[in-house]
Design an enzyme around this catalytic site. Structure first.
Site, mmCIF file in Angstrom:
data_model
loop_
_atom_site.group_PDB
_atom_site.id
_atom_site.type_symbol
_atom_site.label_atom_id
_atom_site.label_comp_id
_atom_site.label_asym_id
_atom_site.label_seq_id
_atom_site.Cartn_x
_atom_site.Cartn_y
_atom_site.Cartn_z
ATOM 1 N N THR A 280 36.783 73.481 45.580
ATOM 2 C CA THR A 280 36.746 74.695 44.787
ATOM 3 C C THR A 280 35.388 74.865 44.122
ATOM 4 O OG1 THR A 280 37.733 75.830 42.878
ATOM 5 C CG2 THR A 280 37.752 73.437 42.840
ATOM 6 N N ASP A 281 34.951 76.103 44.019
ATOM 7 C CA ASP A 281 33.726 76.412 43.292
ATOM 8 C C ASP A 281 34.004 76.336 41.796
ATOM 9 O OD1 ASP A 281 31.174 77.152 42.743
ATOM 10 O OD2 ASP A 281 31.503 79.290 43.054
ATOM 11 N N LYS A 282 32.973 76.090 41.024
ATOM 12 C CA LYS A 282 33.149 76.003 39.576
ATOM 13 C C LYS A 282 33.048 77.375 38.921
ATOM 14 C CE LYS A 282 29.816 74.815 36.822
ATOM 15 N NZ LYS A 282 29.795 75.957 35.859
#
Length: 710
Positions: free
Chosen positions: A454-456
């Site tokens: 997942t991207d932050k």
């Protein structure tokens, strides 16, 4: 009109009337004539009518005074196309202009400015953007939408469910079982086995097709929302965000790194723009786009570096991307791992069952016809010619029925039903958790996931950034204490923020609120400079001339600009970017009093500790630096087109806070409890990433990738 003209007109009318009367008498011949006479009469009438019309034309030509015959006032000419609503260039010319990439063709329209003028677009202010103007452009050039294939009907999903190998085998077994059961036990009791298999198959088809059909409808609705991307455009002199579907031909569109070009168009203005056209051409190399050599931009490509303003020339199905996608049909028939394993198992069981059934069939037939079988009374069933034909047929049917029974028993008809019901239940549970699943079989694929990447920014965090800390030199500056900072330093920071940005500030009146546009990081820095540093962005831009720009990219993690002040004609270079990258380029720094101090290794280590401390508080650290460029170096800068990157003076550090989304921590805990590992992907400082990971209680090690989102 003279009397001579009136006389000639009346004379021509009289001759014409006499000729018409003769033609009517010829055409209205009696119906009592025989067929040959009718044919001769019809041929004569045609010849006479042709000669009459020819003579009338000669008479009209001979009348010198009547060269013009006034038109009858029985109709009115209506001009459906108003000249004031039309554009000076058509859609076909615009589409070919970009598609062919022909600079000579562009020059025929007086260049990019000529095309913009033909589309009634102002270079700086864009289009007017009122409802009437938008409607005109929609009517002339179309809308920025693409034709989608019609939604799949319930019948499609029913047919798709029948393609399952297990279902086909079960249907075959059901037919055979039903036929032989009725033959042996009669209709009253013989349909039980075959009918039960048909009921199981019907339930599997109904549940699978119904669930997939319902999810397809809901997914289509969700796609309309997810595809509604917001794009920055300039209309009526104001930068604003609109839906990608609202873009029209003539719009001035703002592009930055990571954006997908939403329409075909021409390069207006920008710096270091490089575009990834691999989706169009298959070439992985980035293509440079500029106003001189290659000003053409295609819909569907992505901005790899730099930023720019583009003029939209084609939208929707008129773009090269739209024409290409309209000729491509997508059909994804890939099976999930569970479907593959079930098909393999069913195929293996079917082959074994068929082999056993065939062997049993052969053995029973051999034993029957060799006289080795007896009936319930102990009598030999087959006795050569003495056995009746009806008895032989009944015996063979019974033997075949036994073989079919083996096949039916071997195929687990309850397995597809159990799997389908399980997946349908999983889909219902996922929908309750607001997780949309398009196909029923995808639940099994998601259930097999062991790792989620997942991207932050924007996923784990809210993507609503705000500057919460400001360090000038080695001292922090509290919020609201900017008045204590040296005016010279404040002015330099204002120049570095106002000129070295892809965002914008808009204020309609002096008493109205301020609107900030751009990426979340840019908006946070602009808001801090305007509200805390009292920056007037337009005034700063008017007082300086931008000479060269190096746009932000993932390799440098920074952006720079070279400008010249109009007051004293001095040139300056301003840099902004990741704190570690900017600090490595500096050899001095400003303190709170406005004094320049030398930045040795010891001082750099102190600044690194400050940066790490801010990062440990989950802050994104941005640094500002500048340098005055001597005249001789300024000439070298023009030749090399590269900004100075050493001996800079550090102006200050800001820490930008992006709070975590509520509920993310609980979601991470649930995933880890289920045995799913969570990997966070970010381009921030490693200490910032670790701070976010600690806050969300990540159990795995955090690693960073070389990409920063601005």
């Amino acid at each position: 009109m003279s009397s001579s003209t009136i006389f000639h007109a009346n004379n021509l009318s009289t001759i014409f009337h006499a000729k018409v009367v003769c033609m009517e008498s010829l055409l209205n011949f009696p119906a009592t004539l025989n067929v040959p006479t009718k044919k001769w009469h019809s041929a004569f009438a045609k010849i006479y009518c042709s000669r009459t019309l020819f003579s009338l034309a000669k008479i009209a030509k001979a009348k010198k005074g009547i060269n013009k015959v006034s038109r009858s006032p029985s109709y009115t000419v209506v001009n459906l196309q108003q000249d004031d609503d039309s554009f000076k260039i058509d859609q076909t010319s615009l589409a070919e202009l970009v598609k062919m990439k022909d600079p000579d063709q562009l020059n025929k329209f007086a260049g990019i400015r000529g095309v913009a003028s033909a589309l009634e677009t102002d270079f700086d202010g864009g289009i007017s953007g009122n409802d009437q103007d938008i409607a005109r452009r929609h009517e002339a050039f179309g809308s920025n939408t693409y034709k989608k294939p019609p939604s799949k009907s319930l019948f499609y999903f029913v047919v798709d469910a029948f393609k399952d190998l297990t279902i086909l085998i079960l249907l075959g077994c059901a037919v055979l079982s039903l036929a032989f059961g009725i033959k042996e036990d009669g209709l009253k009791e013989g349909w039980y086995d075959g009918g039960s298999i048909f009921v199981a198959v019907f339930l599997v088809i109904a549940v699978s097709a119904g669930s997939n059909f319902r999810q397809s409808r809901q997914f289509d609705k969700l796609s309309k929302v997810s595809n509604n991307i917001q794009i920055d455009v300039i209309r009526n002199g104001r930068r604003q965000q609109i839906s990608i579907f609202e873009i029209v031909v003539g719009d001035v569109i703002c592009l930055k790194i990571g954006d997908q070009v939403p329409a075909d168009g021409l390069f207006l203005d920008g710096h270091s723009l490089q575009v990834d056209e691999s989706s169009m051409t298959g070439e992985s190399d980035h293509l440079e786009v500029n106003s001189s050599q290659n000003p053409f931009l295609f819909s569907g490509t992505k901005v790899a570096d730099g930023y720019a303003l583009m003029l939209a020339t084609s939208v929707g199905m008129n773009t090269t991307w739209g024409q290409m996608m309209s000729q491509i049909s997508r059909d994804n028939s890939e099976q999930t791992p569970l479907q593959t394993r079930l098909n393999k198992l069913t195929s293996s069981i079917g082959k074994v069952g068929l082999a056993v059934a065939f062997l049993v069939l052969v053995v029973l037939l051999v034993r029957y016809f060799t006289g080795n079988t007896t009936d319930e009374n102990g009598n030999q069933e087959y006795n050569g010619s003495k056995t009746k034909v009806d008895d032989i047929v009944n015996a063979v049917v019974g033997i075949v029925a036994d073989a079919v029974t083996i096949i039916v028993v071997a195929i687990p008809e309850g397995l597809p039903l159990a799997v389908t019901l399980t997946l349908a239940y999983s889909m219902k549970r996922m929908m309750a958790d607001q997780a949309m699943v398009r196909k029923l079989s995808a639940c099994e694929t998601m259930g097999s996931a062991t790792t989620i990447c997942t991207d932050k920014t924007g996923t784990l965090t809210e993507n609503r950034m705000k500057v919460t800390k400001f360090w000038l030199g080695k001292e922090p500056v509290n919020e609201g204490d900017a008045s204590s900072v040296s005016p010279n330093v404040i002015k330099l920071i204002q120049e570095g923020v106002a000129l070295n940005t892809t965002g914008s500030v808009y204020r309609e009146t002096s008493v109205s609120g301020v609107e900030f546009s751009g990426s979340p990081t840019e908006k946070a820095i602009l808001a801090w400079a305007v509200l805390e540093m009292n920056m007037d962005m337009e005034e700063v831009k008017r007082s300086c001339i931008i000479l060269h720009v190096e746009a932000f990219n993932s390799k440098k993690k920074s952006s720079g600009v070279m400008m010249k002040k109009k007051t004293d004609n001095t040139s300056h270079v301003h840099w902004k970017g990741g704190a570690e990258m900017i600090l490595a380029m500096c050899s001095s720094f400003y303190d709170a009093s406005g004094n320049i101090k030398h930045l040795d290794d010891g001082e750099k280590e102190r600044f690194r500790q400050i940066i790490q401390g801010m990062a440990a508080s989950s802050l994104r650290c941005i640094a500002f630096a500048y340098k005055q460029v001597p005249e001789e170096e300024h000439q070298n800068e023009k030749d090399q087109k590269k900004l100075i990157e050493d001996d800079l003076t550090l102006l200050g550090l800001v820490g930008i806070k992006d709070p975590c989304r509520p509920g993310v921590k609980k979601a991470v805990e649930d995933c880890q409890y289920a045995g799913v590992n969570i990997k966070m992907i970010t381009g921030d400082n490693v200490f910032t990433a670790k701070a976010i990971g600690t806050e969300l209680e990540f159990s795995s090690q955090v690693r960073t990738r070389p990409l920063v989102r601005w």
